[in-house]
Scaffold this motif. Structure first.
Motif, mmCIF file in Angstrom:
data_model
loop_
_atom_site.group_PDB
_atom_site.id
_atom_site.type_symbol
_atom_site.label_atom_id
_atom_site.label_comp_id
_atom_site.label_asym_id
_atom_site.label_seq_id
_atom_site.Cartn_x
_atom_site.Cartn_y
_atom_site.Cartn_z
ATOM 1 N N PHE A 1 0.823 -1.217 0.000
ATOM 2 C CA PHE A 1 0.000 0.000 0.000
ATOM 3 C C PHE A 1 0.851 1.259 0.000
ATOM 4 O O PHE A 1 0.348 2.357 0.185
ATOM 5 C CB PHE A 1 -0.901 0.012 1.252
ATOM 6 N N SER B 1 9.904 4.488 13.291
ATOM 7 C CA SER B 1 8.830 3.604 12.833
ATOM 8 C C SER B 1 9.427 2.495 11.982
ATOM 9 O O SER B 1 10.210 2.752 11.070
ATOM 10 C CB SER B 1 7.832 4.429 12.016
ATOM 11 N N SER C 1 4.935 -0.965 12.698
ATOM 12 C CA SER C 1 3.889 -0.999 11.669
ATOM 13 C C SER C 1 3.339 -2.414 11.588
ATOM 14 O O SER C 1 4.001 -3.301 11.056
ATOM 15 C CB SER C 1 4.488 -0.599 10.320
ATOM 16 N N HIS D 1 -0.362 -3.564 10.825
ATOM 17 C CA HIS D 1 -1.215 -3.591 9.622
ATOM 18 C C HIS D 1 -2.029 -4.859 9.380
ATOM 19 O O HIS D 1 -2.843 -4.884 8.452
ATOM 20 C CB HIS D 1 -0.421 -3.319 8.339
ATOM 21 N N ASN E 1 -3.950 6.387 2.755
ATOM 22 C CA ASN E 1 -3.870 7.511 1.819
ATOM 23 C C ASN E 1 -3.746 6.900 0.433
ATOM 24 O O ASN E 1 -2.699 6.350 0.099
ATOM 25 C CB ASN E 1 -2.651 8.377 2.134
HETATM 26 N N1 SAH Z 1 9.359 1.969 6.891
HETATM 27 C C1 SAH Z 1 8.842 2.394 8.139
HETATM 28 C C2 SAH Z 1 8.731 3.888 8.239
HETATM 29 C C3 SAH Z 1 8.248 4.640 7.030
HETATM 30 S S1 SAH Z 1 6.570 4.377 6.589
HETATM 31 C C4 SAH Z 1 7.507 1.719 8.423
HETATM 32 O O1 SAH Z 1 6.937 1.136 7.503
HETATM 33 O O2 SAH Z 1 7.075 1.767 9.565
HETATM 34 C C5 SAH Z 1 5.701 5.276 7.858
HETATM 35 C C6 SAH Z 1 4.255 4.823 8.063
HETATM 36 O O3 SAH Z 1 3.459 5.163 6.912
HETATM 37 C C7 SAH Z 1 4.135 3.325 8.253
HETATM 38 O O4 SAH Z 1 3.320 2.986 9.345
HETATM 39 C C8 SAH Z 1 3.482 2.926 6.961
HETATM 40 O O5 SAH Z 1 2.791 1.734 7.071
HETATM 41 C C9 SAH Z 1 2.596 4.085 6.651
HETATM 42 N N2 SAH Z 1 2.105 4.083 5.263
HETATM 43 C C10 SAH Z 1 2.736 3.603 4.177
HETATM 44 N N3 SAH Z 1 1.956 3.768 3.072
HETATM 45 C C11 SAH Z 1 0.805 4.348 3.481
HETATM 46 C C12 SAH Z 1 -0.374 4.795 2.817
HETATM 47 N N4 SAH Z 1 -0.517 4.674 1.496
HETATM 48 N N5 SAH Z 1 -1.342 5.354 3.552
HETATM 49 C C13 SAH Z 1 -1.180 5.514 4.900
HETATM 50 N N6 SAH Z 1 -0.092 5.137 5.559
HETATM 51 C C14 SAH Z 1 0.901 4.552 4.876
#
Ligand code: SAH
Ligand code: SF4
Length: 359
Positions: free
Chosen positions: A120, A195, A218, A220, A294
């Motif tokens: 995603f 994160s 994270s 999910h 998002n």
């Molecule tokens: N790689 C790390 C940090 C960067 S991403 C991680 O994955 O935790 C930071 C956050 O944004 C993560 O929780 C990730 O799952 C979230 N994220 C990634 N794509 C997204 C999207 N399209 N919509 C909402 N959150 C998203």
């Protein structure tokens, strides 16, 4: 500029002291240099007026302070600002300034792209281009602080931009030590949140760090089958292992691990998922941050309705789990979580870049 110049942006204070000493300079100048570079945002040695003329000339000949260059700055209606930064090798990353959340927050990147491939996330679609160096990670904060008038203010840092911080462990931790220096920004680790998708050996190392940032994991998904599909590294580090590591994670008094959970409409947002999530987290000092997806072109999921998000949150709250729903900031400028990607093929001309920087 000669290529033999040492890049001071990569050095912690003790390394900087040693570099000065090797060149016959006094060690105490390291602290002065840090103050100029971090607190005042000045990287041109000639402008460091409390250094002697002779020293400034020598520093200019022998050193440089590589600093990412802002090539664009977009402002959202909600005050969020997204900067595209260009690195020395012309690779680009994105960083975001989120004002008043309630703190001022800088969201920075740890890699160009990301190898984890979450289904995603746009950054995941890029794959990993390369790790950022410690100087490039800390440099993003220097650029953001200067551009937003925050050099003298307190701010929070979230490692939630592009990349997986535990997949670039040493450089990320070195950057945090540089940002922590009392001669620079003195960012307390309490103001930093890392994160991660949950790379278990990285979490175990983090548990032993003297400068330990807040941890956000994270998650999910609540079954290995679904998580492996959404977050491929789950194949190697499955839920039970991550949660067991979290259960043992040394936490300071009153602090908790944040579990991030991106809500994908009809995929992982059912009441059953919420109940399972509550069960998985039992026994862990935790809070949950729900992130309604998002959406973006190329991402094969939808954002759930507010009702579905509320129902999910309510099920957790009923089970005494602290839950918040992340407001998505800066969606109009594609600065929201998961929307960070640097479009290829649109390199601006030098004149356009100058115009952006001046504007
Ligand atoms: N790689 C790390 C940090 C960067 S991403 C991680 O994955 O935790 C930071 C956050 O944004 C993560 O929780 C990730 O799952 C979230 N994220 C990634 N794509 C997204 C999207 N399209 N919509 C909402 N959150 C998203
Ligand atoms: Fe990488 Fe985080 Fe995006 Fe997953 S969500 S691809 S780990 S940046």
């Amino acid at each position: 500029m000669s290529t033999v110049q040492l890049n001071l942006a990569e050095l912690e204070i003790p390394e900087l002291e040693a570099a000065l000493e090797t060149r016959g300079c006094e060690r105490f100048h390291a602290r002065q240099l840090y103050r100029w570079i971090y607190k005042r945002g000045i990287v041109d040695f000639e402008r460091m007026t409390d250094l002697s003329k002779d020293l400034r000339t020598r520093l200019t000949a022998e050193f440089q302070v590589a600093t990412p260059q802002a090539v664009s700055d977009s402002r959202s209606v909600d005050g969020t600002r997204k900067f595209v930064l260009e690195l020395a090798d012309r690779r680009r990353i994105e960083v975001v300034f989120i004002p008043e959340t309630p703190a001022m927050t800088f969201c920075i990147s740890t890699q160009v792209g990301c190898a984890m491939g979450c289904g995603f996330c746009l950054t995941g679609k890029m794959g990993l281009v390369r790790n950022l160096t410690a100087g490039e990670i800390a440099g993003q904060v220097r650029v953001l602080a200067a551009a937003t008038g925050m050099l003298d203010h307190r701010f929070n840092i979230v490692l939630m931009g592009m990349g997986e911080p535990l997949h670039n462990y040493d450089n990320t931790m070195k950057a945090l030590r540089m940002l922590h220096s009392e001669h620079g920004f003195s960012v307390s680790p309490r103001r930093v949140t890392l994160s991660t998708v949950g790379i278990v050996p990285g979490l175990e190392r983090l548990a032993r760090e003297p400068l330990m940032p807040n941890l956000a994991v994270s998650l999910h998904a609540t079954t290995d089958e679904q998580r492996t599909e959404l977050v491929p590294p789950n194949r190697k580090y499955p839920l039970a292992e991550i949660l067991e590591t979290c259960r043992r994670f040394p936490l300071k008094k009153r602090s908790r691990i944040t579990f991030e959970y991106v809500l994908l409409d009809g995929v992982n947002d059912t009441p059953e998922d919420a109940r399972r999530l509550a069960r998985l987290l039992s026994g862990i000092k935790s809070k949950v941050n729900l992130i309604p997806l998002n959406p973006a072109p190329g991402i094969p999921f939808e954002r759930p309705s507010d009702e579905r998000v509320d129902r999910f949150a309510q099920i957790l709250a009923d089970r005494h789990i602290t839950v918040s729903v992340r407001k998505s900031r800066g969606r109009d400028i594609r600065a929201a979580c998961g929307q960070l990607i640097v479009e290829g093929g649109s390199r601006k001309s030098a004149a356009q870049q100058m115009a952006l920087l001046m504007g």
